[in-house]
Design an enzyme around this catalytic site. Structure first.
Site, PDB file in Angstrom:
ATOM      1  N   ARG A  84      69.439  41.853   8.182  1.00 28.66           N
ATOM      2  CA  ARG A  84      69.673  42.510   9.470  1.00 28.66           C
ATOM      3  C   ARG A  84      68.352  42.524  10.230  1.00 28.66           C
ATOM      4  O   ARG A  84      67.284  42.637   9.614  1.00 28.66           O
ATOM      5  CB  ARG A  84      70.154  43.952   9.276  1.00 28.66           C
ATOM      6  CG  ARG A  84      71.611  44.091   8.871  1.00 28.66           C
ATOM      7  CD  ARG A  84      72.587  43.744  10.003  1.00 28.66           C
ATOM      8  NE  ARG A  84      73.975  43.960   9.648  1.00 28.66           N
ATOM      9  CZ  ARG A  84      74.818  42.996   9.255  1.00 28.66           C
ATOM     10  NH1 ARG A  84      74.426  41.750   9.148  1.00 28.66           N
ATOM     11  NH2 ARG A  84      76.076  43.272   8.986  1.00 28.66           N
ATOM     12  N   HIS A  86      73.350  34.919  14.627  1.00 32.10           N
ATOM     13  CA  HIS A  86      74.062  35.726  13.619  1.00 32.10           C
ATOM     14  C   HIS A  86      75.274  34.939  13.114  1.00 32.10           C
ATOM     15  O   HIS A  86      76.419  35.388  13.219  1.00 32.10           O
ATOM     16  CB  HIS A  86      74.486  37.081  14.196  1.00 32.10           C
ATOM     17  CG  HIS A  86      74.781  38.097  13.117  1.00 32.10           C
ATOM     18  ND1 HIS A  86      74.498  39.422  13.248  1.00 32.10           N
ATOM     19  CD2 HIS A  86      75.324  37.961  11.879  1.00 32.10           C
ATOM     20  CE1 HIS A  86      74.859  40.065  12.139  1.00 32.10           C
ATOM     21  NE2 HIS A  86      75.366  39.195  11.300  1.00 32.10           N
TER      22      HIS A  86
HETATM   23  P1  NAP Z   1      74.887  44.216  -1.608  1.00 29.96           P
HETATM   24  O1  NAP Z   1      75.852  43.564  -2.538  1.00 29.96           O
HETATM   25  O2  NAP Z   1      75.074  45.644  -1.226  1.00 29.96           O
HETATM   26  O3  NAP Z   1      73.442  44.066  -2.284  1.00 29.96           O
HETATM   27  C1  NAP Z   1      72.316  44.664  -1.732  1.00 29.96           C
HETATM   28  C2  NAP Z   1      71.105  44.251  -2.560  1.00 29.96           C
HETATM   29  O4  NAP Z   1      69.943  44.825  -1.948  1.00 29.96           O
HETATM   30  C3  NAP Z   1      71.168  44.769  -3.991  1.00 29.96           C
HETATM   31  O5  NAP Z   1      70.649  43.805  -4.874  1.00 29.96           O
HETATM   32  C4  NAP Z   1      70.277  45.997  -3.948  1.00 29.96           C
HETATM   33  O6  NAP Z   1      69.632  46.285  -5.175  1.00 29.96           O
HETATM   34  C5  NAP Z   1      69.244  45.587  -2.931  1.00 29.96           C
HETATM   35  N1  NAP Z   1      68.642  46.762  -2.288  1.00 29.96           N
HETATM   36  C6  NAP Z   1      69.215  47.648  -1.456  1.00 29.96           C
HETATM   37  N2  NAP Z   1      68.328  48.591  -1.087  1.00 29.96           N
HETATM   38  C7  NAP Z   1      67.172  48.285  -1.713  1.00 29.96           C
HETATM   39  C8  NAP Z   1      65.888  48.855  -1.723  1.00 29.96           C
HETATM   40  N3  NAP Z   1      65.597  49.973  -1.041  1.00 29.96           N
HETATM   41  N4  NAP Z   1      64.928  48.273  -2.474  1.00 29.96           N
HETATM   42  C9  NAP Z   1      65.197  47.156  -3.185  1.00 29.96           C
HETATM   43  N5  NAP Z   1      66.396  46.552  -3.216  1.00 29.96           N
HETATM   44  C10 NAP Z   1      67.371  47.106  -2.484  1.00 29.96           C
HETATM   45  O7  NAP Z   1      74.731  43.382  -0.267  1.00 29.96           O
HETATM   46  P2  NAP Z   1      75.191  41.883   0.044  1.00 29.96           P
HETATM   47  O8  NAP Z   1      76.676  41.814   0.031  1.00 29.96           O
HETATM   48  O9  NAP Z   1      74.441  40.942  -0.845  1.00 29.96           O
HETATM   49  O10 NAP Z   1      74.737  41.739   1.564  1.00 29.96           O
HETATM   50  C11 NAP Z   1      73.410  41.964   1.966  1.00 29.96           C
HETATM   51  C12 NAP Z   1      73.327  42.072   3.469  1.00 29.96           C
HETATM   52  O11 NAP Z   1      73.467  40.786   4.062  1.00 29.96           O
HETATM   53  C13 NAP Z   1      74.446  42.864   4.144  1.00 29.96           C
HETATM   54  O12 NAP Z   1      74.222  44.248   4.043  1.00 29.96           O
HETATM   55  C14 NAP Z   1      74.370  42.375   5.572  1.00 29.96           C
HETATM   56  O13 NAP Z   1      73.486  43.188   6.298  1.00 29.96           O
HETATM   57  C15 NAP Z   1      73.781  40.982   5.439  1.00 29.96           C
HETATM   58  N6  NAP Z   1      74.727  39.938   5.888  1.00 29.96           N
HETATM   59  C16 NAP Z   1      74.370  39.091   6.889  1.00 29.96           C
HETATM   60  C17 NAP Z   1      75.229  38.097   7.310  1.00 29.96           C
HETATM   61  C18 NAP Z   1      74.832  37.106   8.366  1.00 29.96           C
HETATM   62  O14 NAP Z   1      75.693  36.372   8.860  1.00 29.96           O
HETATM   63  N7  NAP Z   1      73.572  37.036   8.721  1.00 29.96           N
HETATM   64  C19 NAP Z   1      76.493  37.979   6.719  1.00 29.96           C
HETATM   65  C20 NAP Z   1      76.831  38.842   5.701  1.00 29.96           C
HETATM   66  C21 NAP Z   1      75.944  39.833   5.286  1.00 29.96           C
HETATM   67  P3  NAP Z   1      70.450  46.688  -6.511  1.00 29.96           P
HETATM   68  O15 NAP Z   1      71.275  45.476  -6.850  1.00 29.96           O
HETATM   69  O16 NAP Z   1      69.394  46.902  -7.514  1.00 29.96           O
HETATM   70  O17 NAP Z   1      71.277  47.879  -6.152  1.00 29.96           O
END
Ligand code: NAP
Length: 314
Positions: free
Chosen positions: A229, A277
């Site tokens: 983001r 995006h």
């Molecule tokens: P997710 O499954 O919720 O995973 C989040 C990851 O971030 C986990 O590994 C978590 O650690 C880690 N994390 C969160 N807070 C942290 C912190 N304070 N310090 C260290 N690590 C932290 O999320 P996801 O499904 O992979 O998606 C990630 C993000 O991608 C979404 O939230 C969205 O904003 C973005 N996204 C972008 C697009 C685009 O088109 N650009 C599309 C889809 C998503 P743990 O595993 O240890 O809990």
């Protein structure tokens, strides 16, 4: 009858949604978010992208909120969203594969300095790069965030030949990926990588995390790929790092303000590649199939994955 209201793609998308759900879940009542005849009390499920603040709170019998995106910050930014209702993130194979493909493209673009070719083509100048090209085996890519997207992205980069490391809050074991965890692992993770992929969710802890000081810890020539983001990266620090060489190239898909304003210096920076995006944007058929599977599971009293955890903030 189970009722689903949809806010994704505007009212024009409703016929397509209806046709998709008619095949997937005959009997499901599919209504438009903007339909004034929908009684909020009778809504069971809401599939939404950027819902108008206050509207979800009026749906007092909601069984679940289904985010039309993988991220949920577009819902949780409304302080009135009903926090007692399960909030389920978008899933399925399609967005994962799209994100893997995008990050692979961005990584190879940084590896081969595609931004300099882009400038050469724009200026009609035959620009040969000074240094011999690095190979993927000589570049270490660090993936910040190893969740439903970050973990498969890291493993795909490793299969493509890059050296790959990953960092998350908790320790992980992923094939071909050197994993670091927590605040204590961050510095070692950064010092060992050339290109950083930001795939963290936007939370109070992660907002503004990518500063000049963080970028300066990467090995040079350093690259940044932000697909998480916009607010994760301090834009002024990013520009400073690009301008003084702490950072060589940035591939950016997400921004503080979207669409990125025409006045942003990022648009014209010679070492920045911008996409709107677009990294992972599942098709309506894929989203409908995933939503139908979630509703079916919830109606049967089963638990579903990708449930937002208010304690963690993601
Ligand atoms: P997710 O499954 O919720 O995973 C989040 C990851 O971030 C986990 O590994 C978590 O650690 C880690 N994390 C969160 N807070 C942290 C912190 N304070 N310090 C260290 N690590 C932290 O999320 P996801 O499904 O992979 O998606 C990630 C993000 O991608 C979404 O939230 C969205 O904003 C973005 N996204 C972008 C697009 C685009 O088109 N650009 C599309 C889809 C998503 P743990 O595993 O240890 O809990």
């Amino acid at each position: 009858m189970v009722c689903l209201v949809i806010k994704q793609g505007g009212s024009a998308a409703l016929p397509e949604w209806k046709a998709l759900f008619a095949r997937l879940m005959p009997g499901l009542e599919v209504r438009d978010w903007n339909d004034p005849t929908v009684d909020p009390v009778h809504v069971d499920y809401a599939l939404v992208w950027k819902p108008d603040p206050g509207r979800l709170a009026k749906m007092v019998n909601l069984k679940a909120i289904l985010s039309a995106a993988v991220g949920v910050d577009h819902i949780t930014c409304d302080p009135t969203w009903p926090k007692n209702v399960p909030l389920i993130r978008m899933g399925g194979e399609e967005p994962v594969m799209q994100m893997e493909d995008y990050v692979l493209w961005a990584a190879f673009s940084i590896l081969r300095d595609a931004a300099s070719w882009r400038v050469g083509q724009q200026d009609k100048v035959w620009t040969r790069q000074d240094a011999p090209a690095r190979t993927s085996a000589e570049m270490t890519i660090g993936v910040m965030g190893l969740g439903s997207l970050g973990a498969p992205v890291a493993m795909r980069l490793a299969r493509a030949g890059f050296q790959v490391s990953g960092w998350a809050r908790h320790a992980k074991t992923l094939e071909g990926v050197t994993c670091y965890a927590g605040a204590e692992g961050l510095s070692a993770f950064l010092h060992a990588c050339d290109t950083l992929v930001c795939l963290l969710p936007e939370t109070p802890e992660t907002t503004g995390m990518v500063t000049y000081d963080l970028l300066a810890q990467l090995r040079k020539p350093a690259g940044l790929i932000n697909v998480g983001r916009g607010p994760l990266v301090v834009e002024a620090d990013l520009l400073r790092a690009l301008n003084d060489g702490a950072l060589h190239t940035a591939v950016l898909d997400v921004f503080d303000k979207e669409p990125l304003p025409a006045s942003s210096p990022l648009w014209v920076h010679p070492r920045v590649l911008i996409t709107p995006h677009a990294a992972a944007d599942a098709s309506r058929p894929a989203r409908a199939a995933y939503v139908a599977s979630v509703i079916e599971a919830l109606e049967q009293g089963k638990d579903v994955p990708l449930r937002y955890d208010p304690a963690k903030g993601y």
